[in-house]
Motif scaffolding. Structure first.
Motif, mmCIF file in Angstrom:
data_model
loop_
_atom_site.group_PDB
_atom_site.id
_atom_site.type_symbol
_atom_site.label_atom_id
_atom_site.label_comp_id
_atom_site.label_asym_id
_atom_site.label_seq_id
_atom_site.Cartn_x
_atom_site.Cartn_y
_atom_site.Cartn_z
ATOM 1 N N TYR A 1 2.609 -9.510 6.567
ATOM 2 C CA TYR A 1 3.624 -9.166 5.570
ATOM 3 C C TYR A 1 3.964 -10.369 4.697
ATOM 4 N N ILE A 2 4.130 -11.517 5.328
ATOM 5 C CA ILE A 2 4.478 -12.721 4.569
ATOM 6 C C ILE A 2 3.366 -13.073 3.585
ATOM 7 N N GLN A 3 2.115 -13.019 4.050
ATOM 8 C CA GLN A 3 0.998 -13.341 3.154
ATOM 9 C C GLN A 3 0.883 -12.345 2.010
ATOM 10 N N GLY A 4 1.170 -11.088 2.303
ATOM 11 C CA GLY A 4 1.059 -10.066 1.263
ATOM 12 C C GLY A 4 2.168 -10.132 0.236
ATOM 13 N N ILE A 5 3.360 -10.542 0.665
ATOM 14 C CA ILE A 5 4.526 -10.502 -0.223
ATOM 15 C C ILE A 5 4.715 -11.803 -0.981
ATOM 16 N N THR A 6 4.470 -12.934 -0.321
ATOM 17 C CA THR A 6 4.827 -14.225 -0.930
ATOM 18 C C THR A 6 3.997 -14.524 -2.173
ATOM 19 N N GLY A 7 4.649 -15.232 -3.071
ATOM 20 C CA GLY A 7 3.944 -15.728 -4.243
ATOM 21 C C GLY A 7 3.710 -17.220 -4.161
ATOM 22 N N ASN A 8 4.104 -17.812 -3.026
ATOM 23 C CA ASN A 8 3.977 -19.246 -2.826
ATOM 24 C C ASN A 8 2.685 -19.548 -2.075
ATOM 25 N N LEU B 1 3.305 -1.887 -0.503
ATOM 26 C CA LEU B 1 2.230 -1.855 -1.502
ATOM 27 C C LEU B 1 1.507 -3.195 -1.561
ATOM 28 N N HIS B 2 2.286 -4.267 -1.605
ATOM 29 C CA HIS B 2 1.685 -5.608 -1.703
ATOM 30 C C HIS B 2 0.913 -5.958 -0.435
ATOM 31 N N VAL B 3 1.465 -5.546 0.701
ATOM 32 C CA VAL B 3 0.768 -5.831 1.963
ATOM 33 C C VAL B 3 -0.523 -5.030 2.050
ATOM 34 N N PHE B 4 -0.480 -3.783 1.619
ATOM 35 C CA PHE B 4 -1.682 -2.949 1.621
ATOM 36 C C PHE B 4 -2.771 -3.577 0.745
ATOM 37 N N LYS B 5 -2.380 -4.045 -0.424
ATOM 38 C CA LYS B 5 -3.344 -4.711 -1.308
ATOM 39 C C LYS B 5 -3.915 -5.957 -0.635
ATOM 40 N N PHE B 6 -3.055 -6.706 0.058
ATOM 41 C CA PHE B 6 -3.521 -7.917 0.740
ATOM 42 C C PHE B 6 -4.535 -7.570 1.827
ATOM 43 N N ILE B 7 -4.246 -6.520 2.588
ATOM 44 C CA ILE B 7 -5.179 -6.110 3.648
ATOM 45 C C ILE B 7 -6.534 -5.752 3.058
ATOM 46 N N LEU B 8 -6.525 -4.990 1.974
ATOM 47 C CA LEU B 8 -7.790 -4.597 1.345
ATOM 48 C C LEU B 8 -8.564 -5.805 0.834
ATOM 49 N N PRO C 1 3.140 5.948 -11.504
ATOM 50 C CA PRO C 1 1.865 5.566 -12.152
ATOM 51 C C PRO C 1 1.545 4.082 -12.030
ATOM 52 N N GLU C 2 2.577 3.252 -12.057
ATOM 53 C CA GLU C 2 2.323 1.814 -11.926
ATOM 54 C C GLU C 2 1.769 1.482 -10.546
ATOM 55 N N VAL C 3 2.257 2.194 -9.535
ATOM 56 C CA VAL C 3 1.744 2.006 -8.176
ATOM 57 C C VAL C 3 0.286 2.443 -8.113
ATOM 58 N N VAL C 4 -0.001 3.612 -8.690
ATOM 59 C CA VAL C 4 -1.379 4.118 -8.691
ATOM 60 C C VAL C 4 -2.306 3.129 -9.376
ATOM 61 N N LEU C 5 -1.837 2.571 -10.479
ATOM 62 C CA LEU C 5 -2.663 1.603 -11.208
ATOM 63 C C LEU C 5 -2.959 0.381 -10.352
ATOM 64 N N LYS C 6 -1.937 -0.122 -9.648
ATOM 65 C CA LYS C 6 -2.146 -1.270 -8.765
ATOM 66 C C LYS C 6 -3.196 -0.953 -7.691
ATOM 67 N N ILE C 7 -3.095 0.246 -7.137
ATOM 68 C CA ILE C 7 -4.037 0.628 -6.082
ATOM 69 C C ILE C 7 -5.450 0.783 -6.631
ATOM 70 N N LEU C 8 -5.554 1.333 -7.832
ATOM 71 C CA LEU C 8 -6.878 1.489 -8.436
ATOM 72 C C LEU C 8 -7.556 0.142 -8.643
ATOM 73 N N TRP C 9 -6.797 -0.834 -9.100
ATOM 74 C CA TRP C 9 -7.402 -2.158 -9.281
ATOM 75 C C TRP C 9 -7.705 -2.810 -7.934
ATOM 76 N N ALA C 10 -6.900 -2.460 -6.897
ATOM 77 C CA ALA C 10 -7.230 -2.944 -5.552
ATOM 78 C C ALA C 10 -8.549 -2.331 -5.080
ATOM 79 N N ILE C 11 -8.742 -1.049 -5.389
ATOM 80 C CA ILE C 11 -10.019 -0.389 -5.059
ATOM 81 C C ILE C 11 -11.169 -1.076 -5.790
ATOM 82 N N PHE C 12 -10.932 -1.415 -7.034
ATOM 83 C CA PHE C 12 -11.972 -2.105 -7.821
ATOM 84 C C PHE C 12 -12.358 -3.423 -7.154
#
Length: 828
Positions: free
Chosen positions: A498-505, A557-564, A592-603
């Motif tokens: 969670y920390i790795q997925g959320i942090t911007g540092n 959402l951010h953690v899911f993207k990090f896992i992928l 829609p913004e969430v869907v867009l984030k996920i689509l680019w994660a899929i990419f």
């Protein structure tokens, strides 16, 4: 007549001259008297005898109109007092005059220099006469009350020193009036000159020690303020005075709770040598207390060792007397420390934090009974902006970890974290856990791990809180045995991800990754990839429940993207859950913004060669991803959001088809062809250039795979070609070139079958674009016509003449090629 009588006559003569109205004559007379009285006499008894002859005249000169005469007279009397034997009789003449001059409601002496000489005279009398001065104590007190607060700094300093020596000279009587001098000296303690402040503090020490000890209560606040003094000599003097009181003060047992905080604060002085001096004084006081109370602590002296193996490294252990004093008295001053830890003044907060740290150091296990009072203040102080405050609170928390059982401090800190986790309570717990003796936190590790795994705690995006969560996990890994760590492996893994997925540092992310690598070792696993495989699935199951409520700022959402993006082995082990999450995220109603984030994660996934290479069933993954996830966003819908989603979906589809061709023997199933062809033919006419381009690229992959699978029918081509040909009129040259590539794919070997009307449309349209202004497009059209003309070169040649195009060279090349093809067909 002997010489004594002659001198008496001369002195009377000079004394008469002191009555002159001429100040010069009076001054000369004083000089002559000094010469006759002191300079020409060597015997002290003779000087005393002659002085008694002239003393009333000299004392009268103290009120002379001339400052120089007053000054000379006081100096002369001082010299006489220093040289002659003690004689109580001469004091009876001096004090009435001095008190009238200096001890009234208003000081009558206007000259600073003369006032200084008078105080020096009084000081010399104290040093010489000592205990004889009992009868003149009132005079001294009245004069010193005025001179201590005199505007002239030297008078202040001399008066303070005089008062201190007076207290030593007649302590039995001085204590009755000592309180009168306390208030004036306290005023002097704030003087701008540090030497004056030092003199006042030393004077205060002697006056209270030899006077009324009750005054300790009146001065401790002022002394505490002097511990903030910028001048180290002033702070050192305070430590010396308090150390002296701890040893010599008659009623010191009644004031331990007032003096101990002052002494403990001095132990933390920023100058190391002064702190060491304070330690020496403090330990002398502690040793003396042990000697005085040996019977009361006999068992401890007999059975408690001075050195213990568990004591913190680098921390100085006070002697048993110092520890006992603090343990018995700390309950009286700890409330003040708690209040001042959150004071608005920085210096007060710093000193309070230092005092708390030193108190815990002395209290050791006995601090347990006060833990509930000090921890809430420590949480707030831990968040202070001043680094010095935070450092001392960290040290205090570390000492609590050493001295207090984890069951106790966890019982206080964990409920506070549950009520509202913040940088303070997380930091205090992290420091305590980190420095607790190894293995002691084992009974609490499950409870701690379960609490920090809660969303309201580990979802934080505050860097400081993330930092303390990492410190806490690091402390748990350090403290707990491996067999216990395995029981909380999942919770700790969740928090770190969670920390790795959320942090911007980036530093936080790097530290979390480092701890994650240590986690598998403590969990008894072979490598970090095995940890990912074991724990990712459960984390994704938690995330799955909230998909329909995701927003752009949802931590899941951010953690899911990090896992992928980062946990390839975890993704492979949990592919079914990931595909379910991806399907859910494409449903109607999702932001829609969430869907867009996920689509680019899929990419990003589709570009991750490492992930794709370790997939067990690549074909299944691509088919589900393309046919059940991406297909939902390829349908045209109105609006800018839908437009952006189509672009992202088209990009993913293009990359997905590319990978599918690469890892599935370049074949596309009939179902996929029939599913995607209508959508892509619609998207190639989209208003967004990128969408058209990605769609054409996808179409190219789809046709190539269909041809390899031998499923591209005449119907497909007849439907496809007219749409693609329209793109040759596109505003973008890149799109036009992509369209030409599709036509070439269709007509390359094995050649696709199409209707005659489509062939004629192809020939006519491509010949038109042979005259394009763009040279690259002209050349590509030429190559495309070559590919298309192979099927029926005669028909195409009949439509061309040499002057059909502006560029004769292009015409000649095409005609030459077609004739060559016809010739080859005839010969074969």
């Amino acid at each position: 007549m002997d010489s004594v009588e002659v001198k008496e006559i001369l002195l009377h003569k000079h004394c008469n001259a002191l009555q002159s109205t001429n100040k010069r004559q009076r001054k000369n007379a004083l000089e002559t008297i000094k010469k006759e009285l002191i300079d020409n006499s060597s015997d002290e008894n003779t000087i005393l005898q002659h002085y008694k002859t002239v003393q009333k005249y000299l004392i009268r000169c103290i009120r002379d109109d001339s400052e120089s005469c007053r000054e000379y007279a006081v100096s002369l009397i001082t010299q006489v007092i220093e040289q002659v034997p003690m004689d109580d009789g001469i004091l009876g003449f001096i004090f009435p005059e001095l008190r009238e001059r200096m001890g009234g409601i208003e000081i009558k002496e206007p000259s600073e220099e003369v006032r200084l000489l008078i105080v020096i005279l009084l000081h010399r009398i104290v040093l010489k006469y000592g205990s004889i001065l009992v009868h003149y104590l009132d005079d001294y007190i009245e004069i010193l009350k005025k001179t201590i607060i005199d505007p002239y700094p030297k008078v202040k300093k001399e008066s303070c020193e005089c008062a201190a020596d007076l207290s030593k000279a007649i302590p039995q009587h001085f204590h009755m009036q000592s309180e009168s001098l306390i208030k004036p000296i306290l005023l002097v303690m704030y003087h701008q000159h540090y030497r004056i402040r030092v003199a006042a503090i030393k004077s205060l020490g002697d006056i209270i020690c030899n006077g009324n000890n009750k005054s300790v209560s009146d001065v401790t606040t002022a002394l505490a303020e002097r511990l903030f003094d910028q001048n180290p000599i002033v702070r050192k003097t305070v430590a010396e005075v308090v150390g002296m009181w701890l040893i010599k003060l008659y009623d010191r047992y009644s004031y331990w709770h007032k003096l101990i905080p002052l002494m403990l604060t001095s132990l933390c002085d920023e100058i190391h040598s002064q702190a060491e001096e304070a330690w020496k004084l403090w330990e002398i006081a502690g040793s003396q207390w042990v000697t005085e109370n040996e019977n009361d602590i006999k068992d401890k002296l007999d059975f408690l060792p001075e050195e213990v193996s568990w004591y913190p490294n680098g921390v100085r252990r006070p002697n048993i007397g110092c520890r006992e004093l603090v343990q018995r008295e700390m309950s009286k001053y700890l409330p003040a420390i708690v209040n001042e830890l959150t004071d608005w003044k920085v210096d007060i907060k710093v000193k309070s934090a230092q005092l708390l740290c030193t108190t815990i150091q002395h209290a050791e296990q006995k601090i347990t009974q006060h833990i509930s009072k000090i921890l809430p203040a420590m949480y707030k102080a831990f968040c202070d902006e001043d680094k010095r405050v935070v450092e001392n609170i960290q040290k205090s928390a570390e000492l609590i970890g050493y001295f207090v059982l984890p069951e106790v401090y966890c019982g206080q800190i964990l409920p506070a974290i549950e009520d509202g986790a913040n940088y303070g309570n997380l930091g205090v717990l992290a420091c305590a856990i980190k420095y607790s003796p190894k293995g002691t936190t084992t009974p609490k590790i499950k409870e701690i791990a379960n609490i920090i795994d809660r969303g309201e705690i580990c979802y934080t995006n505050k860097v400081k809180e993330q930092e303390q969560l990492l410190n806490l996990i690091s402390g748990l890994l350090r403290n707990c045995p491996k067999e216990w760590c395995n029981t909380v492996l999942q919770q700790l893994f969740n928090v770190l991800v969670y920390i790795q997925g959320i942090t911007g540092n980036e530093d936080i992310k790097k530290d979390a990754k480092g701890i994650l690598e240590k986690l598998y070792e403590n969990g008894g696993l072979n490598n970090v990839e095995e940890l990912h495989k074991q724990c990712t699935r459960h984390l994704l199951q938690q995330i799955q429940t909230s998909v329909f409520h995701w927003t752009l700022y949802s931590p899941q959402l951010h953690v899911f993207k990090f896992i992928l993006a980062e946990l390839e082995y975890g993704v492979v082990a949990s592919l079914d859950i990931i595909l379910i999450i991806l399907k859910s995220a494409m449903e109607e109603g999702i932001d829609p913004e969430v869907v867009l984030k996920i689509l680019w994660a899929i990419f990003d996934i589709l570009q991750n060669d490492k992930l794709i290479s370790i997939l067990d069933d690549k074909k299944y993954f691509f088919e589900v991803l393309l046919t059940e996830v991406l297909i939902k966003q390829l349908v045209w819908k109105a609006g800018r959001s839908a437009e952006a989603l189509r672009t992202a979906s088209a990009a993913c589809l293009s990359q997905g088809l590319y990978n599918m061709m690469k890892f599935s023997s370049n074949k596309i199933s009939s179902d996929m062809l029939n599913l995607f062809l209508p959508h892509l033919l619609s998207l190639v006419e989209d208003s967004v250039i990128k969408t058209r381009l990605y769609s054409l690229e996808s179409l190219q992959m789809l046709i190539r795979g269909a041809k390899y699978g031998n499923i591209l029918s005449e119907e497909h081509v007849n439907t496809l070609i007219p749409v693609v040909l329209k793109r040759l009129d596109d505003v973008s040259d890149v799109v036009r070139l992509a369209s030409l590539k599709i036509i070439r794919v269709v007509y390359k070997e094995p050649t696709a079958v199409c209707g005659d009307h489509i062939v004629g449309l192809l020939h006519n349209t491509l010949l038109i674009h042979m005259d394009d202004t763009n040279e690259e497009i002209r050349n590509t059209v030429l190559d495309t016509l070559k590919d298309v003309g192979k099927a029926n070169p005669e028909e195409l040649l009949n439509k061309i003449t040499v002057d059909s195009f502006r560029e004769e060279d292009v015409s000649n090349k095409l005609i030459k090629y077609l004739k060559s093809e016809i010739s080859n067909k005839t010969s074969s």
